[in-house]
Scaffold this active site. Structure first.
Site, PDB file in Angstrom:
ATOM      1  N   LYS A 123     -27.334 -37.564  22.959  1.00 46.16           N
ATOM      2  CA  LYS A 123     -27.561 -37.587  24.415  1.00 46.16           C
ATOM      3  C   LYS A 123     -28.587 -36.522  24.822  1.00 46.16           C
ATOM      4  O   LYS A 123     -29.492 -36.786  25.602  1.00 46.16           O
ATOM      5  CB  LYS A 123     -26.250 -37.332  25.188  1.00 46.16           C
ATOM      6  CG  LYS A 123     -25.133 -38.307  24.860  1.00 46.16           C
ATOM      7  CD  LYS A 123     -23.898 -38.062  25.721  1.00 46.16           C
ATOM      8  CE  LYS A 123     -23.223 -36.715  25.531  1.00 46.16           C
ATOM      9  NZ  LYS A 123     -22.628 -36.506  24.191  1.00 46.16           N
ATOM     10  N   ARG A 140     -17.353 -37.225  32.514  1.00 47.08           N
ATOM     11  CA  ARG A 140     -16.605 -37.189  31.266  1.00 47.08           C
ATOM     12  C   ARG A 140     -15.156 -37.605  31.456  1.00 47.08           C
ATOM     13  O   ARG A 140     -14.405 -37.646  30.487  1.00 47.08           O
ATOM     14  CB  ARG A 140     -16.624 -35.770  30.719  1.00 47.08           C
ATOM     15  CG  ARG A 140     -17.417 -35.623  29.416  1.00 47.08           C
ATOM     16  CD  ARG A 140     -17.393 -34.170  29.094  1.00 47.08           C
ATOM     17  NE  ARG A 140     -17.741 -33.750  27.802  1.00 47.08           N
ATOM     18  CZ  ARG A 140     -18.913 -33.188  27.492  1.00 47.08           C
ATOM     19  NH1 ARG A 140     -19.880 -33.124  28.350  1.00 47.08           N
ATOM     20  NH2 ARG A 140     -19.084 -32.687  26.294  1.00 47.08           N
ATOM     21  N   ARG A 159     -26.011 -28.888  13.475  1.00 42.73           N
ATOM     22  CA  ARG A 159     -26.978 -28.820  14.586  1.00 42.73           C
ATOM     23  C   ARG A 159     -27.362 -27.387  14.937  1.00 42.73           C
ATOM     24  O   ARG A 159     -26.532 -26.489  14.943  1.00 42.73           O
ATOM     25  CB  ARG A 159     -26.319 -29.483  15.795  1.00 42.73           C
ATOM     26  CG  ARG A 159     -27.119 -29.446  17.063  1.00 42.73           C
ATOM     27  CD  ARG A 159     -26.623 -30.452  18.047  1.00 42.73           C
ATOM     28  NE  ARG A 159     -25.316 -30.154  18.624  1.00 42.73           N
ATOM     29  CZ  ARG A 159     -24.697 -30.940  19.487  1.00 42.73           C
ATOM     30  NH1 ARG A 159     -25.239 -32.096  19.840  1.00 42.73           N
ATOM     31  NH2 ARG A 159     -23.523 -30.615  19.973  1.00 42.73           N
ATOM     32  N   ARG A 216     -13.140 -31.742  20.117  1.00 40.83           N
ATOM     33  CA  ARG A 216     -14.046 -32.358  21.101  1.00 40.83           C
ATOM     34  C   ARG A 216     -14.014 -33.883  20.984  1.00 40.83           C
ATOM     35  O   ARG A 216     -14.084 -34.598  21.980  1.00 40.83           O
ATOM     36  CB  ARG A 216     -15.467 -31.806  20.914  1.00 40.83           C
ATOM     37  CG  ARG A 216     -15.578 -30.376  21.402  1.00 40.83           C
ATOM     38  CD  ARG A 216     -16.829 -29.689  20.902  1.00 40.83           C
ATOM     39  NE  ARG A 216     -18.048 -30.291  21.390  1.00 40.83           N
ATOM     40  CZ  ARG A 216     -19.245 -30.110  20.830  1.00 40.83           C
ATOM     41  NH1 ARG A 216     -19.374 -29.337  19.765  1.00 40.83           N
ATOM     42  NH2 ARG A 216     -20.300 -30.677  21.342  1.00 40.83           N
ATOM     43  N   ARG A 237     -27.077 -21.455  17.229  1.00 43.77           N
ATOM     44  CA  ARG A 237     -26.058 -22.497  17.037  1.00 43.77           C
ATOM     45  C   ARG A 237     -25.009 -22.327  18.114  1.00 43.77           C
ATOM     46  O   ARG A 237     -24.684 -21.193  18.482  1.00 43.77           O
ATOM     47  CB  ARG A 237     -25.385 -22.351  15.660  1.00 43.77           C
ATOM     48  CG  ARG A 237     -26.306 -22.784  14.546  1.00 43.77           C
ATOM     49  CD  ARG A 237     -25.654 -22.659  13.180  1.00 43.77           C
ATOM     50  NE  ARG A 237     -26.703 -22.756  12.169  1.00 43.77           N
ATOM     51  CZ  ARG A 237     -26.995 -23.879  11.495  1.00 43.77           C
ATOM     52  NH1 ARG A 237     -26.278 -24.970  11.676  1.00 43.77           N
ATOM     53  NH2 ARG A 237     -27.976 -23.884  10.625  1.00 43.77           N
TER      54      ARG A 237
HETATM   55  P1  AMP Z   1     -21.662 -30.490  25.994  1.00 43.12           P
HETATM   56  O1  AMP Z   1     -22.818 -29.536  25.874  1.00 43.12           O
HETATM   57  O2  AMP Z   1     -21.937 -31.623  26.933  1.00 43.12           O
HETATM   58  O3  AMP Z   1     -21.157 -30.947  24.654  1.00 43.12           O
HETATM   59  O4  AMP Z   1     -20.479 -29.667  26.666  1.00 43.12           O
HETATM   60  C1  AMP Z   1     -19.930 -28.513  26.060  1.00 43.12           C
HETATM   61  C2  AMP Z   1     -18.587 -28.197  26.666  1.00 43.12           C
HETATM   62  O5  AMP Z   1     -18.727 -27.943  28.081  1.00 43.12           O
HETATM   63  C3  AMP Z   1     -17.543 -29.304  26.595  1.00 43.12           C
HETATM   64  O6  AMP Z   1     -16.852 -29.337  25.348  1.00 43.12           O
HETATM   65  C4  AMP Z   1     -16.616 -28.926  27.753  1.00 43.12           C
HETATM   66  O7  AMP Z   1     -15.816 -27.810  27.426  1.00 43.12           O
HETATM   67  C5  AMP Z   1     -17.604 -28.458  28.809  1.00 43.12           C
HETATM   68  N1  AMP Z   1     -18.118 -29.580  29.638  1.00 43.12           N
HETATM   69  C6  AMP Z   1     -19.389 -30.042  29.727  1.00 43.12           C
HETATM   70  N2  AMP Z   1     -19.482 -31.053  30.590  1.00 43.12           N
HETATM   71  C7  AMP Z   1     -18.230 -31.258  31.065  1.00 43.12           C
HETATM   72  C8  AMP Z   1     -17.670 -32.196  31.970  1.00 43.12           C
HETATM   73  N3  AMP Z   1     -18.432 -33.132  32.566  1.00 43.12           N
HETATM   74  N4  AMP Z   1     -16.341 -32.113  32.226  1.00 43.12           N
HETATM   75  C9  AMP Z   1     -15.562 -31.192  31.645  1.00 43.12           C
HETATM   76  N5  AMP Z   1     -16.013 -30.284  30.765  1.00 43.12           N
HETATM   77  C10 AMP Z   1     -17.352 -30.311  30.460  1.00 43.12           C
END
Ligand code: AMP
Length: 216
Positions: free
Chosen positions: A13, A88, A127, A172, A160
Site C-alpha cells: 500500500k 481499518r 522491510r 498485526r 526499520r
Molecule cells: P501502518 O503504518 O499503516 O502499518 O500502521 C502502523 C500502526 O499504526 C498500526 O499497526 C496501528 O497500531 C496504527 N494505525 C495506523 N492506522 C490506523 C488506523 N486506521 N486505525 C487504528 N490504528 C492504526
C-alpha cells in the site's frame, strides 16, 4: 481523485500510494506515518499510542477519525488524496462516509492489494526505508542497487520500523483479519472495490492500478 488502498501489512500500500502521489500530485495520507511522527515527537498522542503500535494493536477509532478529519480538510487535499492504512475498521469506514458527505467529497476507487498470507511475514520483516526520502526496500526482494546507498536520493541512512519484527507482524495480521478484512465487503456492496494482484512485480502492480484508474 480520492482513493483508498486496502490490504494486509506488507501488501504494498505504501509503495503504490507514494508512487501515485509523486506521479499525479494527489496527497498520500498514511495514518501509520502520522502516528509514527507523533511518537517521534513524543507528543501527548505519541505517548498514548506508542505501546499499542509497538505491539501491533490498532489505536482507537476516535483518535484516528479525528486525525483524518483534520487532515482531509487541509488545502493540499483539494486535488485528491490517497488513504493508506485508513479505514481499518467498519466504524472508521462509516465515519469516513459521513465525513465525505459533509465535505461534498466522494471516494472514486477502493483498491485492494491481494497478497498470499505466507509471503507477508518475509516481506514485512525484511522491510526498511531510506531515512531521508522514505523509499521502501526489502533485504531479499528489493535491496538498493548499491549496498548502503539509497537509489532515489543517495542517502546512506536507513531505518526499520519497530513493529516490523516478525513477532509483531503476526499480531498485526491477526488485527487485519479481525478488524480490517470485514470492510472489504462494506466497499464491495457499494460497488467500488477493485482487487489488484499484489504479488506481481512492483511495476506490474502499478501498471494494473493505472490501467484501472485510466490515468496513464
Ligand atoms: P501502518 O503504518 O499503516 O502499518 O500502521 C502502523 C500502526 O499504526 C498500526 O499497526 C496501528 O497500531 C496504527 N494505525 C495506523 N492506522 C490506523 C488506523 N486506521 N486505525 C487504528 N490504528 C492504526
Amino acid at each position: 481523485m480520492n482513493i483508498i488502498f486496502l490490504g494486509p501489512p506488507g501488501a504494498g500500500k505504501g509503495t503504490q500510494s507514494r508512487f501515485l502521489e509523486k506521479r499525479y500530485g494527489v496527497i498520500q495520507i498514511s495514518t501509520g506515518d502520522m502516528l509514527r511522527s507523533e511518537v517521534a515527537r513524543d507528543s501527548d498522542i505519541g505517548k498514548q499510542v506508542k505501546a499499542l503500535m509497538d505491539s501491533g494493536k490498532l489505536v482507537s477509532d476516535h483518535l484516528i477519525i479525528a486525525m483524518i478529519k483534520n487532515r482531509i480538510a487541509q488545502k493540499d487535499c483539494q486535488n485528491g488524496f490517497i488513504l493508506d492504512g485508513f479505514p481499518r475498521t467498519e466504524a472508521q469506514a462509516e465515519a469516513l462516509d459521513q465525513l465525505l458527505v459533509s465535505e461534498g467529497k466522494k471516494i472514486d476507487a477502493v483498491l485492494f492489494l491481494n497478497v498470499d498470507e505466507d509471503i507477508l511475514a518475509d516481506r514485512v520483516s525484511g522491510r526498511f526505508t531510506c531515512a531521508v526520502c522514505g523509499k521502501i526496500y526489502n533485504d531479499i526482494s528489493n535491496p538498493p542497487r548499491v549496498k548502503g546507498v539509497c537509489d532515489a536520493c543517495g542517502s546512506h541512512e536507513f531505518q526499520r520500523r519497530a513493529d516490523d519484527k516478525r513477532e509483531t507482524v503476526v499480531e498485526r495480521l491477526k488485527e487485519y483479519h479481525r478488524s480490517t478484512a470485514p470492510i472489504l465487503s462494506f466497499y464491495k456492496k457499494k460497488g467500488c472495490l477493485y482487487t489488484v494482484n499484489g504479488m506481481l512485480p512492483e511495476a506490474d502492480v502499478t501498471a494494473e492500478i493505472e490501467a484501472f484508474l485510466k490515468i496513464k
